[in-house]
Design a protein around this motif. Structure first.
Motif, PDB file in Angstrom:
ATOM      1  N   UNK A  97       0.843  -1.198   0.000  1.00 17.35           N
ATOM      2  CA  UNK A  97       0.000   0.000   0.000  1.00 17.35           C
ATOM      3  C   UNK A  97       0.878   1.247   0.000  1.00 17.35           C
ATOM      4  N   UNK A 187      -0.145  10.939   7.799  1.00 14.79           N
ATOM      5  CA  UNK A 187      -0.965   9.952   8.502  1.00 14.79           C
ATOM      6  C   UNK A 187      -1.065  10.391   9.960  1.00 14.79           C
ATOM      7  N   UNK A 189      -3.306   8.852  12.175  1.00 13.68           N
ATOM      8  CA  UNK A 189      -3.726   7.741  13.016  1.00 13.68           C
ATOM      9  C   UNK A 189      -3.754   6.459  12.187  1.00 13.68           C
ATOM     10  N   UNK A 190      -3.322   5.361  12.796  1.00 14.45           N
ATOM     11  CA  UNK A 190      -3.459   4.070  12.134  1.00 14.45           C
ATOM     12  C   UNK A 190      -4.514   3.272  12.878  1.00 14.45           C
ATOM     13  N   UNK A 191      -5.531   2.850  12.146  1.00 13.39           N
ATOM     14  CA  UNK A 191      -6.634   2.125  12.758  1.00 13.39           C
ATOM     15  C   UNK A 191      -6.458   0.648  12.419  1.00 13.39           C
ATOM     16  N   UNK A 192      -6.128  -0.126  13.438  1.00 12.82           N
ATOM     17  CA  UNK A 192      -5.882  -1.549  13.220  1.00 12.82           C
ATOM     18  C   UNK A 192      -7.206  -2.284  13.072  1.00 12.82           C
ATOM     19  N   UNK A 193      -7.223  -3.217  12.140  1.00 13.23           N
ATOM     20  CA  UNK A 193      -8.409  -4.068  12.029  1.00 13.23           C
ATOM     21  C   UNK A 193      -8.459  -4.972  13.251  1.00 13.23           C
ATOM     22  N   UNK A 197      -5.713  -8.604  11.378  1.00 11.18           N
ATOM     23  CA  UNK A 197      -5.688  -9.734  10.462  1.00 11.18           C
ATOM     24  C   UNK A 197      -4.620  -9.564   9.391  1.00 11.18           C
ATOM     25  N   UNK A 199      -3.069  -9.582   5.764  1.00 14.01           N
ATOM     26  CA  UNK A 199      -3.649  -9.208   4.484  1.00 14.01           C
ATOM     27  C   UNK A 199      -3.501 -10.351   3.471  1.00 14.01           C
ATOM     28  N   UNK A 249     -11.878  -5.399   2.143  1.00 14.10           N
ATOM     29  CA  UNK A 249     -10.431  -5.676   2.305  1.00 14.10           C
ATOM     30  C   UNK A 249     -10.084  -7.115   1.916  1.00 14.10           C
TER      31      UNK A 249
ATOM     32  N   UNK B 156      -7.638   5.669   4.409  1.00 11.57           N
ATOM     33  CA  UNK B 156      -7.199   4.851   3.281  1.00 11.57           C
ATOM     34  C   UNK B 156      -6.858   3.445   3.750  1.00 11.57           C
ATOM     35  N   UNK B 157      -7.008   2.498   2.831  1.00 16.83           N
ATOM     36  CA  UNK B 157      -6.768   1.097   3.179  1.00 16.83           C
ATOM     37  C   UNK B 157      -5.298   0.749   3.040  1.00 16.83           C
ATOM     38  N   UNK B 158      -4.753   0.075   4.048  1.00 23.74           N
ATOM     39  CA  UNK B 158      -3.407  -0.496   3.907  1.00 23.74           C
ATOM     40  C   UNK B 158      -3.508  -1.971   4.317  1.00 23.74           C
ATOM     41  N   UNK B 159      -2.411  -2.684   4.370  1.00 23.01           N
ATOM     42  CA  UNK B 159      -2.470  -4.107   4.697  1.00 23.01           C
ATOM     43  C   UNK B 159      -2.981  -4.318   6.126  1.00 23.01           C
ATOM     44  N   UNK B 160      -4.137  -4.927   6.237  1.00 20.40           N
ATOM     45  CA  UNK B 160      -4.671  -5.303   7.547  1.00 20.40           C
ATOM     46  C   UNK B 160      -4.996  -4.135   8.468  1.00 20.40           C
ATOM     47  N   UNK B 161      -5.055  -2.935   7.960  1.00 20.98           N
ATOM     48  CA  UNK B 161      -5.370  -1.769   8.791  1.00 20.98           C
ATOM     49  C   UNK B 161      -5.811  -0.619   7.893  1.00 20.98           C
ATOM     50  N   UNK B 162      -6.144   0.491   8.525  1.00 21.29           N
ATOM     51  CA  UNK B 162      -6.501   1.698   7.769  1.00 21.29           C
ATOM     52  C   UNK B 162      -5.728   2.870   8.338  1.00 21.29           C
ATOM     53  N   UNK B 163      -5.457   3.837   7.485  1.00 23.65           N
ATOM     54  CA  UNK B 163      -4.736   5.029   7.918  1.00 23.65           C
ATOM     55  C   UNK B 163      -5.628   6.247   7.759  1.00 23.65           C
TER      56      UNK B 163
END
Lengths: 325, 256
Positions: A97, A187, A189-193, A197, A199, A249, B156-163
Motif C-alpha cells: 500500500x 498519517x 492515526x493508524x486504525x488496526x483491524x 488480520x 492481508x 479488504x 485509506x486502506x493499507x495491509x490489515x489496517x486503515x490510515x
C-alpha cells in the motif's frame, strides 16, 4: 547502483521490502551493480543492520522528526534529495500500500515512468526487463525502460527472500531538511483491524469463501480454518463482499486484490472470470464446491465436489493432527 | 474528476501478438469500476457542500460514451481530452496530459478525484503523479472522505489496517470500493445527458508536443497467463474427502 526502499511498519522492516532487496541483490550481482537501501523516518536507526543481512552494501537513513509518520509528499521530498545526490540507476519498492502510493510520486518528481506490481525481473545488457500483470492477471506485459533511473515496484510474496547472512556495510545517516508545509498529507492515526488480520496479498495461504458460504456468520467457520493454518489470511469472492457478508479488504479478484499465495483454498467460490484473474497465479489451488461444473475446478489442483459445511469440520481435525506432528 | 473507459471485468482478454496489444473487438467497454466510486463521491460532496462536478477523460472519441454516463449520473460538465494513441501502460504520459490541463485550462478546483486504479492497466499511478506534478497532497485507496472548508480528512486502506490522513484542499483523492454506493443513472438523467455537449480538447490545444509524451516504458511483449491444468477432482464422503485433501496438502503440495 540499485537503491531499494525499506518500508517500516510497527518498528520493523516489512518482509516484502526484504524480498525486494533480495531480488535486487540477485540482479545487482548479475549486472555487477552495487545494491543499497534507504530507510526514511524518525528514530529508525536501530533497523539499519537488517538490510545488510539481505545483501545491501549501504543503508541510507533519512531522518527528520516531521517524517515520524508516513506522508507521501514528505517522504518523496526526502527521497528526492537522496536520489539527486547518489544518482542510482535503478530504484525499487515493494508494491505494498505504501510502496504503490509513494513510488509514483517520486517517479513523477524525477520525470520517469514506473512499472508497478512486477512479478518478474530480468537483467539484460545491464538493464532491467520487468514483467507485470495487466487486467488483474488476465494478461502479462513486459517492459524495458528508456529513461533513467529505472523504477519498479515488486509484488509482495512473489520474489523469494534470501537466506539472511552475516552482513556488514556502511550506514550513512542524513538529516533531511524539510519544511512543515512540505508534509502535505500526513498519517495522523493508524486504525488496526480487529485482531490485526493478515492481508491476503501477504499471506502464504489464503482461505477464501464465496456465495456458497451463505451468510456472514458462516465466515467464522473459514476464520477458524485460517487460524489453524500457518501465515494464512481470509479471502472472499465479489459476491460475498457485495452481499456485505465480509469487508471489501478481503475481496480477491479484478475489483479486489490479486494474490499469489503458496496455497489458495476456495470454499463455495464458483470461479467467475474476474475472480480467477485475481488468484490463478497461486502456486496450489484447492476447491470445495457443490457444483461439479463450477469453473473453479478447471484451475484447481485438487477439488472436492461436496458441501463445504460438511467438509470443513473434518478437514480442521485432519489439519490439526498433521500440524501437531 | 477523471475517468477511464475500460473493458468490463467479465471480459476475456485476447492478445494480438503482432502489435503487443489486446484485441478490442467484441469487448464491452464500461466506466472503470473504481471511477464510479469517485463520481459518486464527487456528486455527494456537491449535494452536501455545493460547487460543481466536471468530469474529464483522456482517450479516443469512444470515451464520450463513458463521459455521458457520468453526466447521466449527475455531473455538471464532461470534457474529452482527445488522445488516439491507445493504451501505452505508461501512467506518466496520462499524468502529464492531466497536469497540463490543470495548469493551463482548468486551474480552479478544490478536489481532484480519481478511481484508485483503472481496471486493465492496473498501474494505480496517475493520481499520485498528478499530485506530484501540481505539488498537491494525495490520499490514495480512500474508503472514507470528509471535507470541511479547506480541511480534509480521509481514511485509506493499507495491509490489515486503515490510515487516517489529514490534508488541506486542493488535494488528490483516489477512490476505493467501499467509499460509497454508486447511484444508477435515472431516465431523466440519461435524457439530459443526451442533450449535453461533450467539448473536446486536443493535446495541441494544451500546448503538448508529441515529443513531450515520448514513451518511457517500452513494451517488450504481451502474453497470456500460463494455462493451469485442472487436477484431481473427487466426490467422496466428506470425512474421506477431507482426509485426502489434507494428505494432498502435506504430501503432494507440501504446503503444510
Amino acid at each position: 547502483m540499485i537503491l531499494v526502499y525499506m518500508e517500516c511498519r510497527d518498528g520493523k522492516i516489512k518482509k516484502s521490502s526484504l524480498e525486494t532487496l533480495s531480488e535486487a541483490k540477485r540482479k545487482g550481482d548479475e549486472m555487477s551493480m552495487e545494491t543499497t537501501s534507504v530507510l526514511v523516518g524518525h528514530g529508525v536507526d536501530a533497523l539499519a543492520p537488517e538490510p545488510f543481512r539481505y545483501g545491501a552494501s549501504k543503508v541510507y537513513i533519512l531522518e527528520n522528526a516531521l517524517l515520524g509518520h508516513y506522508s507521501p509528499s514528505g517522504y518523496t521530498q526526502a527521497l528526492l534529495s537522496l536520489v539527486k545526490e547518489i544518482k542510482p540507476e535503478i530504484i525499487l519498492f515493494a508494491a505494498t500500500a505504501m510502496g504503490r502510493d509513494l513510488s509514483p510520486r517520486l517517479a513523477a518528481k524525477l520525470g520517469v515512468s514506473l512499472a508497478a506490481d512486477c512479478v518478474e525481473m530480468i537483467a539484460k545488457d545491464g538493464k532491467l526487463e520487468v514483467k507485470r500483470p495487466i487486467f488483474a492477471g488476465k494478461a502479462f506485459a513486459s517492459f524495458t525502460f528508456d529513461t533513467s533511473p529505472q523504477m519498479a515496484s515488486l509484488r509482495p510474496n512473489v520474489f523469494s527472500l534470501a537466506e539472511p547472512a552475516e552482513g556488514q556495510g556502511e550506514t550513512i545517516k542524513k538529516e533531511v531538511s524539510i519544511a512543515e508545509d512540505q508534509v502535505k498529507d500526513k498519517v495522523v492515526e493508524t486504525l488496526k483491524a480487529e485482531g490485526a488480520e493478515l492481508d491476503v496479498t501477504e499471506a502464504d495461504i489464503v482461505v477464501s469463501g464465496g456465495r456458497g458460504v451463505k451468510g456472514p456468520e458462516n465466515f467464522d467457520l473459514l476464520r477458524e480454518l485460517t487460524d489453524i493454518l500457518p501465515h494464512a489470511a481470509l479471502g472472499a469472492s465479489r459476491s460475498a463482499v457485495d452481499a456485505e457478508w465480509i469487508d471489501h479488504q478481503h475481496q480477491v479478484g479484478q475489483t479486489g486484490k490479486t494474490v499469489s499465495p503458496n496455497l489458495y483454498m476456495a470454499f463455495g467460490v464458483s470461479g467467475a472470470i474476474q475472480h480467477l484473474a485475481g488468484m490463478s497465479s497461486s502456486k496450489y489451488i484447492v476447491a470445495v464446491n457443490k457444483d461439479p461444473e463450477a469453473p473453479i475446478f478447471k484451475v484447481a489442483d485438487f477439488g472436492i465436489v461436496g458441501d463445504l459445511f460438511q467438509v470443513i469440520p473434518p478437514l480442521k481435525e485432519e489439519l490439526k493432527k498433521i500440524l501437531s506432528e | 474528476m477523471f475517468v477511464k473507459r475500460v473493458p468490463d471485468t467479465e471480459s476475456k482478454i485476447k492478445i494480438n501478438h503482432e502489435t503487443n496489444s489486446i484485441i478490442e473487438e467484441g469487448l464491452n467497454f464500461v466506466l472503470s469500476p473504481y471511477d464510479e466510486y469517485a463520481v459518486e463521491e464527487a456528486l455527494q460532496i456537491k449535494e452536501a457542500k455545493g460547487g460543481s462536478v466536471t468530469v474529464f477523460s483522456v482517450g479516443p472519441d469512444e470515451a464520450k460514451t463513458t463521459l455521458k454516463k457520468c453526466l447521466a449520473m449527475g455531473a455538471d460538465e464532461a470534457v474529452l481530452i482527445k488522445d488516439d494513441t491507445g493504451e501505452t501502460f505508461d501512467a506518466l504520459r496520462t499524468a502529464k496530459i492531466i497536469a497540463q490541463l490543470l495548469k493551463t485550462k482548468y486551474t480552479e478546483f478544490d478536489l481532484l478525484l480519481f478511481g484508485k486504479q483503472s481496471v486493465g492497466a492496473d498501474s494505480a499511478q496517475v493520481p499520485s503523479m498528478v499530485a506530484a506534478m501540481l505539488d498537491l497532497p494525495q490520499v490514495n485507496v480512500v474508503t472514507e472522505l470528509e471535507v470541511d472548508g479547506n480541511a480534509g480528512s480521509a481514511i485509506r486502506e493499507i495491509e490489515g489496517a486503515r490510515e487516517k490522513v489529514a490534508f488541506k484542499l486542493p488535494a488528490v483523492i483516489s477512490a476505493q470500493k467501499g467509499l460509497n454506493e454508486p447511484r444508477y443513472e435515472t431516465l431523466k438523467g440519461i435524457m439530459a445527458a443526451k442533450r449535453k455537449e461533450v467539448p473536446v480538447i486536443t493535446l495541441g490545444d494544451l500546448g503538448i508536443q508529441p515529443d513531450d509524451l515520448a514513451a518511457n516504458l517500452r513494451m517488450a511483449k504481451m502474453e497470456s497467463p500460463p494455462v493451469r491444468e485442472s487436477g484431481k477432482i473427487i466426490e467422496d464422503e466428506p470425512a474421506v474427502a477431507a482426509k485426502k485433501l489434507a494428505e494432498f496438502l502435506r504430501q503432494d503440495a507440501k504446503v503444510i
